[in-house]
Write a protein that holds these residues in place. Structure first.
Motif, PDB file in Angstrom:
ATOM      1  N   UNK A 449      17.749  16.259  30.838  1.00 48.78           N
ATOM      2  CA  UNK A 449      18.293  17.357  30.031  1.00 48.78           C
ATOM      3  C   UNK A 449      17.669  17.308  28.654  1.00 48.78           C
ATOM      4  N   UNK A 450      17.870  18.364  27.916  1.00 54.07           N
ATOM      5  CA  UNK A 450      17.371  18.435  26.542  1.00 54.07           C
ATOM      6  C   UNK A 450      18.537  18.714  25.594  1.00 54.07           C
ATOM      7  N   UNK A 504       5.107  23.807  15.147  1.00 48.51           N
ATOM      8  CA  UNK A 504       4.712  22.527  14.572  1.00 48.51           C
ATOM      9  C   UNK A 504       3.328  22.183  15.100  1.00 48.51           C
ATOM     10  N   UNK A 505       2.556  21.430  14.323  1.00 48.60           N
ATOM     11  CA  UNK A 505       1.252  20.980  14.801  1.00 48.60           C
ATOM     12  C   UNK A 505       0.916  19.629  14.185  1.00 48.60           C
ATOM     13  N   UNK A 506       1.406  18.574  14.830  1.00 51.04           N
ATOM     14  CA  UNK A 506       1.183  17.244  14.239  1.00 51.04           C
ATOM     15  C   UNK A 506      -0.294  16.884  14.155  1.00 51.04           C
ATOM     16  N   UNK A 507      -1.115  17.492  14.991  1.00 51.55           N
ATOM     17  CA  UNK A 507      -2.541  17.140  14.989  1.00 51.55           C
ATOM     18  C   UNK A 507      -3.268  17.726  13.777  1.00 51.55           C
ATOM     19  N   UNK A 509      -1.416  17.612  10.963  1.00 46.58           N
ATOM     20  CA  UNK A 509      -0.476  17.084   9.957  1.00 46.58           C
ATOM     21  C   UNK A 509       0.257  18.240   9.275  1.00 46.58           C
ATOM     22  N   UNK A 536       8.176  17.550  15.606  1.00 47.84           N
ATOM     23  CA  UNK A 536       7.348  18.263  16.585  1.00 47.84           C
ATOM     24  C   UNK A 536       7.688  17.727  17.950  1.00 47.84           C
ATOM     25  N   UNK A 537       7.935  18.608  18.873  1.00 46.88           N
ATOM     26  CA  UNK A 537       8.262  18.074  20.185  1.00 46.88           C
ATOM     27  C   UNK A 537       8.319  19.139  21.229  1.00 46.88           C
ATOM     28  N   UNK A 538       8.837  18.718  22.370  1.00 47.97           N
ATOM     29  CA  UNK A 538       8.873  19.578  23.533  1.00 47.97           C
ATOM     30  C   UNK A 538       9.703  20.818  23.247  1.00 47.97           C
ATOM     31  N   UNK A 539       9.244  21.957  23.706  1.00 49.22           N
ATOM     32  CA  UNK A 539      10.062  23.159  23.651  1.00 49.22           C
ATOM     33  C   UNK A 539      11.041  23.112  24.830  1.00 49.22           C
ATOM     34  N   UNK A 541      12.111  23.509  28.386  1.00 53.17           N
ATOM     35  CA  UNK A 541      11.276  23.507  29.584  1.00 53.17           C
ATOM     36  C   UNK A 541      11.679  24.579  30.596  1.00 53.17           C
ATOM     37  N   UNK A 609      14.212  15.389  24.283  1.00 55.57           N
ATOM     38  CA  UNK A 609      14.085  15.516  25.726  1.00 55.57           C
ATOM     39  C   UNK A 609      14.594  14.207  26.316  1.00 55.57           C
ATOM     40  N   UNK A 610      15.701  14.297  26.996  1.00 59.79           N
ATOM     41  CA  UNK A 610      16.396  13.079  27.417  1.00 59.79           C
ATOM     42  C   UNK A 610      16.335  12.914  28.933  1.00 59.79           C
TER      43      UNK A 610
ATOM     44  N   UNK B 475       7.822  21.964  32.979  1.00 58.24           N
ATOM     45  CA  UNK B 475       8.653  22.926  33.704  1.00 58.24           C
ATOM     46  C   UNK B 475       8.431  22.736  35.202  1.00 58.24           C
ATOM     47  N   UNK B 489      13.345  21.195  35.242  1.00 56.41           N
ATOM     48  CA  UNK B 489      12.159  20.542  34.695  1.00 56.41           C
ATOM     49  C   UNK B 489      12.064  19.130  35.257  1.00 56.41           C
ATOM     50  N   UNK B 506       3.325  15.514  22.140  1.00 57.34           N
ATOM     51  CA  UNK B 506       4.763  15.699  21.934  1.00 57.34           C
ATOM     52  C   UNK B 506       5.300  16.943  22.633  1.00 57.34           C
ATOM     53  N   UNK B 507       4.431  17.906  22.910  1.00 59.56           N
ATOM     54  CA  UNK B 507       4.917  19.143  23.522  1.00 59.56           C
ATOM     55  C   UNK B 507       5.227  18.960  25.011  1.00 59.56           C
ATOM     56  N   UNK B 537       0.117  12.331  15.919  1.00 59.36           N
ATOM     57  CA  UNK B 537      -0.229  12.877  14.616  1.00 59.36           C
ATOM     58  C   UNK B 537      -1.690  13.159  14.494  1.00 59.36           C
ATOM     59  N   UNK B 538      -2.049  13.433  13.272  1.00 62.69           N
ATOM     60  CA  UNK B 538      -3.416  13.830  12.979  1.00 62.69           C
ATOM     61  C   UNK B 538      -4.369  12.712  13.348  1.00 62.69           C
ATOM     62  N   UNK B 539      -5.489  13.050  13.918  1.00 63.97           N
ATOM     63  CA  UNK B 539      -6.557  12.065  14.116  1.00 63.97           C
ATOM     64  C   UNK B 539      -7.323  11.912  12.809  1.00 63.97           C
TER      65      UNK B 539
END
Lengths: 655, 655
Positions: A449-450, A504-507, A509, A536-539, A541, A609-610, B475, B489, B506-507, B537-539
């Motif tokens: 579940x989320x 979000x876009x951790x890549x 930063x 940043x994480x999973x949307x 699902x 996301x659990x 999903x 999911x 993370x997505x 994170x950022x590379x």
């Protein structure tokens, strides 16, 4: 009694006053089923001048005191909402809602539904067939119904069945370790069972219409209550206590809190529970209002009839209703101040929520340190933080919400999940791979579940006209003069012009900056601001076409920005119970308002996301995540530099 | 003295014994410039049987005691490494390295270079031209040189210039608030200045060959040292102390730590500083060795001569060398145990690193909570954690590294950055937008930079044969029977077969599981394992062709998996100073070893992208991130269930 501050939560007395004014419109003979009541916050165009006058030490008349109420006419599907003006004793707003709108569940009604289910002869026959044996009382879990049918407008609840641990048959036994293979649906208006279903017992969707006796399985140790466990508590842990010999560093006056350079007000209502208002640091405005807007808990086990499990814990129940009484010394340590709240119950009684919010300080390690290798001198300053905490229990789960204020001007929102997993039975002899759940005991499946949260952030960075910018870090283009060795990297900043979303876009930063384009920081020569470090994480699902997705459109993006509008607090709409969607944040951004240099609201969605582990049962170790709001070229230098250095005299540590 | 455990760090006596055996091969007349020395860890095929015998209570002979040493012949570029066997008094390994390899810098050598620069007449003339005025002593910062020329094999350092705060001209004044516009390069073998450069003073790469007098700028408050600040410390903060009236819950015997269900050994060496070994929980093996493998700090200001700034703080300096003496009560609170270490200095003296590692307990809030709404009974268990901490000072920056062990079996690695920003001058009158830096004072630019870490994780999940799997949440495909409402999911698991890399995602809520495919959890029916929650994170933003990138190939992916090989600890190779790349983790994975059900090592790279804020100056508030290792279907239930409930009697909180 002094007249309340406009931001003070509604007292039980005020709530009852509002209910009485509504009841008066019907006369005494019509029985109303009260759902919720709480402060209707003052419109911003009235509240801002009041707060500004207050800050300037002037006195202006308080705005009218308003109470928002939802109720049914008892035993009917007729739902109403009203705004009661306590100042004028008038109803400023009073409407009946269309039939597809449903108010939150309440404990009185769910208990009645539970009793109805257990008394139903068909349910009794199903339980009989399971041959549970002695010492196995049945326990039921009513759930908010969810949605799976466009045309369903009845007010419903779905009820899952468990049995107590036969080793103790104790009321506090963890029945979630003993799930049964039936469930039923109850009509809450007629208060009758309208459908009984059997649950799948394998890894697939197959169910038997005439299941035989229950195959007994159980976790190796099913009990989280120490009194019921098969082993004694360990004795290895020595006490650790927090001592504040000179008292706390905060000052509380009613709902007003002053600590270090912070000054703000604590609010409370039935739905969000704790809210924070009018946050000022060193006399400068930072945020107008901070709150958790909604949370949605969709389950990944897709099988009928488990597919509906998906709860809006704020809109369907209310974080104020479910707020725990935070017992002294067990939920936090040290010197603690408590705030109370008030709600109403279904019968129109006022209910004090004692100790619903607690306030305390924590030491959080090192604020900063530097050793000068030239002289050997080390400077260490410790980090003290102020915590506002509330804990809610939503049937199985506990959520801990903490606003953490820092001496640096940072504000963090920490959300923690603990409690008991929702479980469903699985044949103890079945060994199929189940891709949407984890076996946490013999015969016990815990579905994936989320927990998806939305934080509502109403910034007021040095004033109410703010913008939101997206800031990415990117490699710098090759350039023989400026970037001769291709080592450079830069930031790019995009200001959002129209209400909308961003991911979000951790890549990259990526951070989101709430800036005041009208105030330039004299040091950085850029607008003053606060940055939001998103989670940043999973949307979500669940499929975009699913009811889960349609009802929780806030899960579609990490960041939403809207132009402020009074009464727009709930990102999935005001009425989430059995909702069909369409009244949430997508409808707010659809206005296509200008949001550059405007009074904006920023909404941040983030998910846990659990996918359960065996170690999460019979009770789940707390898991946390933090959203951080951080001054970004807001001050002219590190605002903690005058915090005294860490010394052994002050800290009293021991070898 | 009892003979050391094979995992005990090398003592100063042992290090000196090793140096003496090397010196003996030259005779007394050859002067050696000692670089580093530390325990050469026992090969795994010898150590594992020793540890297993130890656990079984048997005594088997200890493996030979080995010391690894690096040195130069003084005033020459001739670099050697040796492994000295103290048990046999032999040199098991002793080679001269090719000229492109360079040992770490050391303080003696850098101080000599600093003095050389300040005494150089051309440097003096440049300083003269800046017309610094009275009370403005010049202070210099030597940096490891970096790399920008394929053919450069000389041992070099680059030196940046600052001046003290003219208001105090104090040795502890924060000279980073007063950067000067010159730098120079010193040849460390010849010990002479070989080049002087001028720094750009605008937002572009333009430099003047004949810069005029320095234009004076400064931050509004440049001093972090309380004694030098223009304001007094605040008095608002009351003491907060940790009291453990019955003592600590841990037991330390030499380097062996026992706490709650944990049992492990603490190591120390010149390069990694703190290491953890042979971690067992409740008698079960979890990890063989845990350590920070490397960190790289590349700067985003691309302009010549700033483009070389990029430091390998472990390989070029050493976290053991730079470990702080953690003064009582200032770096942590409560009951503290300290571990010492030992290194050598350039002249071959033993240097005790007192209090290099500290051990203490912390209360970290709620471990779990549940309230049974049926009975009103609340169960709360608090979370006690064990912290092993070390803090290093690498010239400007402080890094705090904390291994946090949980009662749940979780292990967390927290890394925190604080200290002083590296600064470069900018014309106080210039107002250009600078996309790769932030003005943190008038005339002071703090360039963007990254701190990229690599954590080396040697798992031993119920034994040494393990696999790494990538677990994604996704999903579920539409399916009218199994997923009728498209709400499902699932997780998908991919086991890595050959040494290689994987990215964080993370997505997809991606986690990495270290599993033992030979041991099935009886509850979940899946292999026992630990999951790694990566920091996504950022590379590295520097171009793939840049020297920054070639030298730090570990930055190319978040996760690397290799087959264990003795002596393979450093993800950028053993010799990082002025390195050309090619000896790092890419060369390890290039072996294309089988890594499924093998003795594997998992390497996790993660980054702080630090685009400075004004608030990070004159000293930076600590910023942290945590990597989490979490049992995942390793135990049969929550292993903290026997921790006693939280009570006011135990906690002694106060209203």
């Amino acid at each position: 009694m002094a007249s309340p501050h406009p931001l003070d939560p509604a007292s039980a007395t005020e709530l009852l006053q509002a209910l009485a004014l509504i009841q008066a419109t019907y006369g005494p003979d019509v029985v109303l089923h009260w759902k919720t009541a709480g402060l209707e916050e003052t419109p911003k165009h009235q509240l801002v001048p009041f707060l500004e006058a207050e800050r300037a030490g002037k006195s202006i008349p308080a705005p009218d005191r308003l109470i928002f109420v939802m109720y049914y006419i008892k035993k009917t599907p007729r739902l109403f909402e009203a705004i009661v003006n306590l100042t004028t004793s008038q109803l400023d707003h009073h409407i009946e809602l269309p039939r597809e709108f449903h108010a939150p569940v309440d404990r009185v009604e769910l208990n009645e539904a539970a009793a109805t289910a257990l008394a139903d002869p068909r349910v009794k026959a199903e339980i009989e067939r399971l041959e549970l044996g002695p010492n196995s009382d049945v326990v039921v879990d009513p759930w908010d119904y969810g949605k799976d049918d466009e045309n369903e407008q009845r007010r419903l609840t779905q009820i899952f069945f468990y049995t107590r641990n036969p080793k103790n048959n104790h009321p506090d036994s963890n029945h979630y370790a003993f799930p049964l293979s039936i469930m039923c649906i109850v009509d809450l208006v007629k208060m009758e069972v309208i459908k009984i279903s059997h649950l799948p017992l394998g890894g697939d969707a197959v169910t038997s219409q005439t299941p035989g006796p229950r195959k007994v399985g159980a976790p190796i140790e099913p009990e989280y209550d120490h009194a019921l466990q098969s082993f004694p508590p360990r004795t290895s842990l020595k006490p650790l206590q927090i001592v504040q010999p000179e008292g706390a560093s905060f000052k509380v006056t009613g709902q007003l809190v002053e600590w270090e350079k912070w000054r703000f007000r604590v609010g409370f209502n039935w739905r969000e529970g704790m809210t924070l208002h009018d946050l000022n640091f060193d006399g400068r405005s930072t945020f107008y209002r901070l709150s958790l807007s909604e949370m949605f808990v969709p389950y990944g086990d897709p099988r009928d009839p488990l597919h509906r499990k998906g709860a809006f814990d704020l809109g369907n129940v209310g974080a104020g209703y479910t707020a725990n009484n935070l017992g002294l010394g067990c939920d936090c340590l040290g010197l603690i101040h408590y705030f109370d709240g008030a709600v109403i119950d279904a019968n129109g009684n006022g209910v004090e929520k004692k100790n619903a919010i607690c306030l305390h300080e924590e030491d959080a390690g090192i604020q900063y340190k530097h050793s000068n290798h030239r002289t050997g001198k080390a400077t260490v300053v410790r980090k003290r933080q102020l915590i506002l905490q509330t804990i809610i229990t939503v049937a199985i789960y506990e959520y801990q919400f903490r606003w953490i204020l820092q001496q640096t001007g940072d504000i963090e929102f920490e959300t923690t999940a603990t409690g008991i997993l929702s479980t469903t039975p699985i044949d103890p002899d079945n060994t199929d791979k189940v891709p949407f759940g984890t076996r946490v005991g013999s015969g016990v499946l815990a579905p994936y579940h989320q927990h998806i949260f939305n934080l509502r952030i109403d910034p007021a960075i040095d004033g109410h006209l703010n913008s939101l910018s997206i800031v990415d870090s990117l490699p710098m283009a090759k350039d023989p003069v400026l970037n001769p060795y291709s080592t450079g990297y830069i930031t790019e900043e995009t200001i959002m012009q129209v209400s909308g979303t961003a991911d979000a876009d951790p890549f990259k930063a990526r951070v989101f900056k709430m800036i005041n384009p009208n105030v330039v920081n004299p040091v950085s020569l850029t607008p003053v601001g606060y940055k939001l470090l998103p989670i940043a994480g999973a949307p979500l699902f669940a499929d975009k076409d699913s009811w889960h997705s349609r009802r929780s459109d806030f899960c579609d993006a990490a960041i939403w920005v809207t132009k402020y509008k009074d009464r727009e607090y709930w990102c999935s709409g005001t009425y989430t119970n059995q909702s069909s969607g369409g009244h949430g944040i997508k409808s707010f951004v659809a206005r296509q308002d200008n949001v550059a240099n405007e009074d904006i609201v920023v909404w941040h969605s983030f998910a846990f996301t659990h996918n359960p582990r065996v170690e999460d049962f019979p009770i789940m170790p707390a898991e946390s995540a933090r959203v951080i709001l951080k001054p970004n070229n807001f001050f002219n230098y590190n605002p903690t530099m005058d915090v005294p250095p860490s010394t052994q005299k002050f800290n009293q540590s021991v070898l």
